[in-house]
Design a protein around this motif. Structure first.
Motif, PDB file in Angstrom:
ATOM      1  N   THR A  91      38.663  53.649  29.650  1.00  0.00           N
ATOM      2  CA  THR A  91      37.729  53.633  28.517  1.00  0.00           C
ATOM      3  C   THR A  91      36.481  52.835  28.843  1.00  0.00           C
ATOM      4  N   ILE A  92      36.678  51.620  29.335  1.00  0.00           N
ATOM      5  CA  ILE A  92      35.528  50.762  29.619  1.00  0.00           C
ATOM      6  C   ILE A  92      34.763  51.283  30.826  1.00  0.00           C
ATOM      7  N   GLY A  93      35.467  51.859  31.800  1.00  0.00           N
ATOM      8  CA  GLY A  93      34.799  52.403  32.976  1.00  0.00           C
ATOM      9  C   GLY A  93      33.876  53.555  32.611  1.00  0.00           C
ATOM     10  N   LYS A  94      34.334  54.449  31.734  1.00  0.00           N
ATOM     11  CA  LYS A  94      33.510  55.567  31.297  1.00  0.00           C
ATOM     12  C   LYS A  94      32.306  55.076  30.507  1.00  0.00           C
ATOM     13  N   ILE A 120      34.461  38.470  54.056  1.00  0.00           N
ATOM     14  CA  ILE A 120      33.458  39.529  53.962  1.00  0.00           C
ATOM     15  C   ILE A 120      33.485  40.097  52.542  1.00  0.00           C
ATOM     16  N   ARG A 121      32.341  40.002  51.891  1.00  0.00           N
ATOM     17  CA  ARG A 121      32.253  40.434  50.492  1.00  0.00           C
ATOM     18  C   ARG A 121      31.585  41.798  50.395  1.00  0.00           C
ATOM     19  N   GLU A 122      32.187  42.666  49.608  1.00  0.00           N
ATOM     20  CA  GLU A 122      31.589  43.951  49.291  1.00  0.00           C
ATOM     21  C   GLU A 122      31.955  44.262  47.849  1.00  0.00           C
ATOM     22  N   GLY A 123      31.069  43.872  46.942  1.00  0.00           N
ATOM     23  CA  GLY A 123      31.327  44.065  45.527  1.00  0.00           C
ATOM     24  C   GLY A 123      30.415  45.104  44.927  1.00  0.00           C
ATOM     25  N   SER A 124      30.274  45.055  43.610  1.00  0.00           N
ATOM     26  CA  SER A 124      29.417  46.026  42.935  1.00  0.00           C
ATOM     27  C   SER A 124      27.943  45.687  43.099  1.00  0.00           C
ATOM     28  N   PRO A 183      33.948  47.936  36.358  1.00  0.00           N
ATOM     29  CA  PRO A 183      35.105  48.801  36.080  1.00  0.00           C
ATOM     30  C   PRO A 183      35.003  50.198  36.666  1.00  0.00           C
ATOM     31  N   ASP A 184      33.804  50.780  36.670  1.00  0.00           N
ATOM     32  CA  ASP A 184      33.688  52.132  37.223  1.00  0.00           C
ATOM     33  C   ASP A 184      33.933  52.133  38.723  1.00  0.00           C
ATOM     34  N   ASP A 185      33.497  51.063  39.403  1.00  0.00           N
ATOM     35  CA  ASP A 185      33.756  50.951  40.847  1.00  0.00           C
ATOM     36  C   ASP A 185      35.234  50.716  41.125  1.00  0.00           C
ATOM     37  N   LEU A 186      35.889  49.907  40.288  1.00  0.00           N
ATOM     38  CA  LEU A 186      37.312  49.621  40.485  1.00  0.00           C
ATOM     39  C   LEU A 186      38.150  50.882  40.331  1.00  0.00           C
TER      40      LEU A 186
END
Length: 550
Positions: free
Chosen positions: A492-495, A216-220, A248-251
């Motif tokens: 940094t990358i998430g922001k 079951i996949r639930e990604g961005s 990255p923001d979801d992670l």
């Protein structure tokens, strides 16, 4: 000797008891039932059963620092994305970078590089390369076999790759969205054992009934949890969870723990949920990951409760790697590799001359094939609508939300390919990305040729990244590692990514994750209509098609 006290969750025997876990030399030496005051819960760590680490825009060592905060101790990782850019060298980069952390990355041998012969990638991995990779103990499986027509119609090179996996006794991952009936039977009989691409209940049910493991996949971008989760209570021994692609923001917000929480909230038995999140991936892929049994590696997590699954601590091989909000995995240095060779483009490069001569936008229209992007899905629809023509050039129409898109070969200097797409919703400017599955050419959507050109050239200047262009502003997040990953940390990358995501939505996009959706509009192996660097592609018939309908 480390002694952990609390509620011990024995998933395999479906019981919870108060007790102590004794850890020494990275292993669980004993588990004893014993009364204690502690009320938290000990579980085996969560495992993401299929993910492209590259989609997080983080190198493995930076991904690990965040994943452990959510109780993830291992991933089944397909390095397909970097392999399409850098080949075997890219796979080796991922393995070596991941090894610099205690996190348990389990990489596969990418089976489809390039994904199809209908696009330009940066490398080729043939059956000899697959043999070399699968002989490596760090390669655990043959990664998703996306070329399902090649399997069904007996492509010799495709079957050689599968046979090498059988030779080394390593599982073969599938990728067959919508495949049913006799074709599915043939696909399974070749030795392919999983699929994470099911997008309907009936499709997943058929695959389960025919012996496949369904993930079951639930990604961005792709979200199939709601469509498939009702199968879990009956088929929990043959199902797993994955994110596939996680921005990255979801992670930063969560990982597999979120799917455990949502499953339990639906009333599904917690032991069945944990079987899918913790146990099944380890057994199916034969991973060196502990299952909270005596003699196992001490890979376990401490959670507050069995509803929200908030991680308090994470142990890997007995080492405390996350403790009450603090990741203890340190930054590691690494070499930056890339493959980016195209020259900057001119606005005229994005002109598409209509077969119809045009004197006005209203009197001379042609019918064109349009990619209909579906929010939260990798599949697209093909729709036919009127074009908008200006001085013979097919152009975007913001009123009908039919926008021009392009894919630009980033490995050599070639003419951009052009198509049109619906549901991106931009009212001004353009967005672009060098994360363009699977070959990671530059992909852009915009309201004008000028905006598209500006966005594409911004990425060429940076040798990779994602960007947004408005009438008054431009923003770019550079991705110098293979043009698909950052050399920065997740915060940094998430922001930066979140700010860019907001800008895309301020430009008019209503998509949940516009950049993730954008990255899949060049994924030719997923139906129905996509755009590669060589042209518009029909994913149902597996052949190129014309933009203008004759």
């Amino acid at each position: 000797m480390v002694i952990l006290k609390g509620n011990i969750v024995d998933i395999q025997d479906h019981r919870i008891f108060k007790g102590e876990i004794h850890i020494a030399d990275g292993k669980i030496k004993s588990i004893m039932e014993k009364d204690c005051e502690e009320n938290h819960y000990f579980l085996p760590g969560f495992v993401d059963a299929h993910i492209h680490i590259e989609s997080s825009m983080l190198v493995p060592s930076e991904f690990a620092k965040i994943a452990i905060k959510h109780g993830t101790v291992a991933t089944v990782s397909d390095p397909h994305e970097i392999a399409n850019v850098l080949g075997v060298k890219g796979v080796e980069f991922m393995i070596e970078n991941g090894k610099k952390t205690p996190f348990k990355f389990n990489f596969g041998a990418p089976s489809c590089v390039p994904a199809t012969p209908f696009e330009s990638a940066g490398a080729i991995i043939d059956s000899d390369d697959i043999k070399h990779l699968l002989s490596h103990p760090d390669i655990k499986y043959l990664a998703e076999m996306m070329n399902y027509p090649g399997v069904i119609y007996n492509d010799a090179e495709v079957h050689k790759k599968i046979e090498w996996a059988k030779y080394f006794n390593k599982p073969v991952d599938g990728h067959a969205p919508g495949l049913r009936g006799d074709d599915l039977d043939k696909y399974i009989s070749s030795g392919i054992s999983t699929d994470h691409e099911c997008f309907t209940y009936d499709e997943a049910l058929e695959k389960l009934q025919k012996g496949m493991k369904v993930i079951i996949r639930e990604g961005s971008a792709a979200k199939n949890f709601d469509a498939l989760i009702d199968l879990l209570p009956e088929y929990y021994e043959n199902m797993m969870f994955c994110s596939d692609d996680k921005h990255p923001d979801d992670l930063l917000l969560g990982h597999i723990n979120q799917l455990a929480e949502r499953s339990v909230a639906k009333g599904i038995d917690v032991f069945k949920v944990l079987q899918a999140t913790c146990i099944n991936p380890v057994k199916h892929y034969n991973l060196d990951v502990g299952l909270l049994q005596v003699g196992d590696a001490a890979d376990c997590i401490v959670v507050e409760d069995l509803k929200l699954f908030k991680a308090l601590q994470t142990y890997i091989n007995g080492e405390l790697v996350f403790d009450n909000g603090e990741s203890k995995i340190e930054h590691v240095d690494f070499e930056i590799l890339n493959n980016f060779n195209t020259k900057k483009k001119k606005v005229s490069d994005f002109r598409f001359e209509s077969n119809k001569s045009s004197q006005s936008n209203q009197s001379n229209k042609s019918k064109i094939r349009i990619i209909e992007c579906l929010d939260g899905e990798l599949v697209t629809n093909e729709i036919i609508e009127n074009s908008t023509i200006e001085n013979g050039n097919l152009i975007s129409n913001t009123e009908t939300d039919i926008l021009k898109m392009t894919v630009v070969n980033r490995y050599q200097n070639e003419k951009p390919s052009i198509a049109f797409i619906k549901n991106f919703g931009l009212k001004e400017g353009a967005i672009a990305s060098s994360v363009g599955h699977d070959s990671h050419n530059i992909i852009a959507v915009g309201v004008s040729d000028e905006a598209i050109c500006k966005a594409v050239n911004l990425l060429i200047e940076n040798k990779g990244g994602i960007c947004a262009i408005s009438n008054s502003e431009e923003k770019v997040v550079p991705l110098p590692v293979a043009g698909i990953m950052s050399d920065q940390n997740a915060e940094t990358i998430g922001k930066a990514y979140a700010e860019l995501d907001k800008m895309a939505k301020d430009l008019g996009s209503k998509l949940h994750a516009p950049y993730m959706s954008l990255s899949f509009m060049a994924l030719l192996v997923i139906p129905s209509l996509k755009l590669g660097d060589k042209g518009l592609f029909d994913g149902n018939s597996f052949q190129f098609t014309d933009l203008e309908v004759k």
